[in-house]
Scaffold this motif. Structure first.
Motif, mmCIF file in Angstrom:
data_model
loop_
_atom_site.group_PDB
_atom_site.id
_atom_site.type_symbol
_atom_site.label_atom_id
_atom_site.label_comp_id
_atom_site.label_asym_id
_atom_site.label_seq_id
_atom_site.Cartn_x
_atom_site.Cartn_y
_atom_site.Cartn_z
ATOM 1 N N SER A 160 56.030 -10.764 -1.294
ATOM 2 C CA SER A 160 55.999 -12.205 -1.575
ATOM 3 C C SER A 160 54.610 -12.741 -1.239
ATOM 4 O O SER A 160 53.923 -12.214 -0.355
ATOM 5 C CB SER A 160 57.022 -12.946 -0.700
ATOM 6 N N THR A 161 54.184 -13.768 -1.941
ATOM 7 C CA THR A 161 52.886 -14.375 -1.636
ATOM 8 C C THR A 161 52.968 -15.857 -1.997
ATOM 9 O O THR A 161 54.072 -16.421 -2.050
ATOM 10 C CB THR A 161 51.743 -13.627 -2.360
ATOM 11 N N ALA A 162 51.859 -16.503 -2.235
ATOM 12 C CA ALA A 162 51.841 -17.922 -2.598
ATOM 13 C C ALA A 162 50.606 -18.176 -3.442
ATOM 14 O O ALA A 162 49.586 -17.499 -3.256
ATOM 15 C CB ALA A 162 51.813 -18.792 -1.345
ATOM 16 N N ARG B 98 61.723 -24.509 -2.428
ATOM 17 C CA ARG B 98 60.574 -23.595 -2.424
ATOM 18 C C ARG B 98 59.474 -24.192 -1.534
ATOM 19 O O ARG B 98 59.168 -25.390 -1.638
ATOM 20 C CB ARG B 98 60.069 -23.466 -3.858
ATOM 21 N N VAL C 62 56.079 -25.459 -0.193
ATOM 22 C CA VAL C 62 54.780 -25.909 -0.719
ATOM 23 C C VAL C 62 53.979 -26.326 0.510
ATOM 24 O O VAL C 62 54.492 -27.069 1.348
ATOM 25 C CB VAL C 62 54.926 -27.128 -1.667
ATOM 26 N N ILE D 229 49.478 -24.685 -2.008
ATOM 27 C CA ILE D 229 50.079 -23.484 -2.599
ATOM 28 C C ILE D 229 51.606 -23.497 -2.541
ATOM 29 O O ILE D 229 52.207 -24.186 -1.724
ATOM 30 C CB ILE D 229 49.503 -22.212 -1.952
ATOM 31 N N VAL D 230 52.155 -22.699 -3.430
ATOM 32 C CA VAL D 230 53.604 -22.643 -3.640
ATOM 33 C C VAL D 230 54.067 -21.206 -3.383
ATOM 34 O O VAL D 230 53.454 -20.253 -3.860
ATOM 35 C CB VAL D 230 53.927 -23.028 -5.102
ATOM 36 N N GLU D 231 55.134 -21.120 -2.656
ATOM 37 C CA GLU D 231 55.709 -19.815 -2.295
ATOM 38 C C GLU D 231 56.193 -19.068 -3.560
ATOM 39 O O GLU D 231 56.861 -19.646 -4.417
ATOM 40 C CB GLU D 231 56.892 -20.154 -1.392
ATOM 41 N N ARG E 177 58.375 -15.718 -4.410
ATOM 42 C CA ARG E 177 59.215 -14.740 -3.701
ATOM 43 C C ARG E 177 59.383 -13.463 -4.510
ATOM 44 O O ARG E 177 59.645 -13.526 -5.714
ATOM 45 C CB ARG E 177 60.597 -15.325 -3.446
ATOM 46 N N ILE F 16 55.061 -23.116 -10.517
ATOM 47 C CA ILE F 16 54.019 -23.551 -9.574
ATOM 48 C C ILE F 16 53.671 -25.011 -9.844
ATOM 49 O O ILE F 16 53.623 -25.836 -8.924
ATOM 50 C CB ILE F 16 52.761 -22.655 -9.687
ATOM 51 N N THR G 130 45.744 -15.717 -1.493
ATOM 52 C CA THR G 130 46.178 -16.273 -0.203
ATOM 53 C C THR G 130 46.667 -15.178 0.733
ATOM 54 O O THR G 130 46.459 -15.235 1.932
ATOM 55 C CB THR G 130 47.312 -17.279 -0.431
#
Ligand SMILES: Cc1cc2nc3c(=O)[nH]c(=O)nc-3n(C[C@H](O)[C@H](O)[C@H](O)COP(=O)(O)OP(=O)(O)OC[C@H]3O[C@@H](n4cnc5c(N)ncnc54)[C@H](O)[C@@H]3O)c2cc1C
Length: 511
Positions: free
Chosen positions: A268-270, A311, A313, A354-356, A358, A427, A460
């Motif tokens: 997972s990242t963002a 989600r 943010v 930024i937005v997660e 998954r 996003i 990120t």
């Protein structure tokens, strides 16, 4: 005798050591003559109320001299050491892995694909001025890694994972200001970091370690189920157990690991954008004052987090008084990031918004599934010469066609584009919801037509994880470490991870 106390002062009082001493003596009801020293242990800004205060935790010494803030470490001579190890990558994880190997009497051989930090300064300068990217020497690759031109914020949550104080003490030893030892949000600055990194490299070499630039590792040497060394692009072989600290931009490394049968997984990242405001707007928002900021207060920063339709943010890597930089490491990809000099004296404030993303939501389950999502965003945002897509925050929130763009610190051209066109809808819609929430949290002050979104912020954290066991290794002889391995993020946490990997290696090869 040492007395510890907490006091709260005005910014002007806190900036003056004599005022600080007077306040401490008053609070302790002791005579000034008995005090031998007053030392700050912790310092933070409390801007929650209209009157901004500086909270200090201090130690007052009477009748005794305080010990030095830190004792410089002396690295042993490992030039003739029986044991050696290969460290791939010379970012924060690789630098601290090399130092920790030396501390254990092991000779590090560091292989770094990029060039030394001063040549890198020239290469990133050319990228900013002319839009010409050197794929081996840029904001991601080269001596010091992504950390070299970073903002140098040293705040970390990874205190439980290792000795973060040791990382800070080493940074002070090699040139960082002593205040990083007590500031609650320590910061070095992109102007100072290259010199600190150069001194660390010189100390490693002086102790007998080897640091090879322009040495890109293209594969590992396997002997049975043990990793016994690494091979560089010019065919040279370097033998020893390997600490692999190549950062999360080295996709070729994930490629050769995967084809060599090493275990990787998607992570997972963002991702999102960089948001830039005039610094004066952030100062007045955070310090509750119109007009110029008090000269006794630093440029203000912020930190926001919310949930948008379930989600995460959040703001990320905020750079007060900083600039937005073209941070791609390959042509055809657009990436932005932020940094600020030690003075934080620039006109603008920027941060990642930024937005997660998954991994459970990925369509495919292979190790590169998240990396492909990230690459698709970077490609959609790319224009030759690293012209960046940008949109005013107010246009983005209202869904209007983008209007003219305000001035910005981004050194390459900007192109007015709708973020909805260049970012995946999940996003863009989460960002819209999250940014609106941040506006409400600040009584609307955060939402300004002078605020600009610049895309994309994608690096990120790693979208791939190199699996490792409890001993921080994969099989025998391979120690994936730092941000690229997927277990760390940020300068201090990568440095701690590199340290821990070197300690495990030292324990495993203690013959
Ligand atoms: C502009 C910018 C600002 C940032 N600001 C901050 C901040 O203020 N605070 C913070 O905590 N973090 C910040 N970061 C993030 C931080 O820099 C990273 O988290 C950190 O550098 C990760 O350290 P690392 O050693 O794991 O990897 P990296 O720093 O990425 O280093 C990896 C190194 O490996 C080398 N390498 C890659 N592949 C190979 C190969 N095949 N062979 C040999 N060498 C190879 C690379 O050239 C690089 O030098 C910022 C990043 C950027 C880009």
């Amino acid at each position: 005798m040492i007395r510890e106390l907490n006091i709260s002062l005005t910014p002007e009082e806190a900036a003056d050591h004599a005022s600080l001493e007077r306040a401490a003596v008053r609070k302790l009801k002791i005579s000034r003559d008995t005090v031998t020293a007053v030392r700050i242990r912790r310092k933070s800004i409390d801007a929650r109320r209209r009157e901004v205060r500086i909270n200090l935790s201090i130690a007052v010494y009477s009748g005794e001299t305080p010990p030095p803030l830190y004792v410089p470490a002396v690295l042993p001579d490992v030039s003739g050491a029986r044991r050696s190890a290969v460290v791939v990558g010379f970012g924060p994880a690789g630098i601290f892995a090399a130092i920790t190997l030396i501390e254990q009497g092991i000779r590090p051989i560091v292989l770094e694909r990029g060039r030394d930090v001063h040549q890198r300064l020239r290469d990133t300068g050319r990228l900013s001025r002319e839009g010409i990217l050197d794929p081996e020497s840029n904001y991601a690759f080269g001596e010091g890694g992504a950390g070299a031109f970073s903002d140098g914020k040293l705040y970390t949550r990874s205190v439980k994972r290792g000795d973060t104080g040791r990382i800070l003490r080493y940074l002070v030893q090699f040139g960082a200001d002593e205040s990083i030892l007590y500031e609650s949000h320590p910061h070095i600055g992109s102007d100072k970091l290259p010199y600190i990194i150069e001194r660390m490299r010189n100390a490693i070499i002086a102790a007998g370690g080897e640091v090879c630039f322009s040495s890109r590792v293209v594969r590992l040497i396997a002997r049975g189920d043990e990793v016994a060394g690494a091979v560089t692009s010019d065919g040279r072989e370097y033998m020893g157990p390997v600490i692999l600290a190549t950062g999360h931009s080295a996709k070729d490394v994930y490629g050769f690991l995967h084809s060599g049968g090493y275990a990787l997984e998607a992570k997972s990242t963002a991702a999102g954008v960089r948001l830039e405001h005039p610094q004066a707007l952030i100062d007045s928002m955070q310090y509750h004052a119109e007009g110029k900021r008090s000269p006794f207060l630093p440029p203000a920063s912020y930190s926001f987090v919310t949930q948008a339709s379930g989600r995460g943010v959040y703001s990320f890597c905020m750079c007060p008084g900083g600039v937005i930089v073209p941070a791609a490491s390959e042509e055809g990809h657009q990436v932005v990031n932020g940094m600020s000099p030690s003075s934080r004296g620039g006109r603008w404030a920027n941060s990642g918004m930024i937005v997660e993303l998954r991994k459970e939501e990925l369509e495919y389950s292979d190790p590169f599934a998240m990396l492909r999502e990230i690459e698709a965003i970077e490609r959609a945002c790319y224009s030759p010469g690293f012209t960046a897509p940008a949109e005013r925050l107010t246009d983005f929130l209202s869904g209007r066609e983008p209007s003219s763009l305000p001035a910005s610190s981004y050194p390459r051209p900007l192109a007015a584009r709708r973020m909805d066109e260049v970012l995946p809808s999940v996003i863009a819609s989460s960002l819209r919801e999250g940014l609106s929430a941040f506006g409400r949290m600040t009584g609307g002050r955060f939402i300004s037509s002078e605020a600009l979104l610049i895309a994309p912020e994608t690096r990120t954290s790693s979208p791939v994880r190199i699996l490792r066991d409890e001993g921080m290794k994969q099989g025998r002889g391979l120690y994936p470490a730092g941000e690229g391995a997927g277990y760390a993020g940020g300068i201090v946490s990568a440095a701690v991870d590199g340290t821990e990997a070197a300690l495990r290696l030292g324990g495993d090869y203690a013959y």
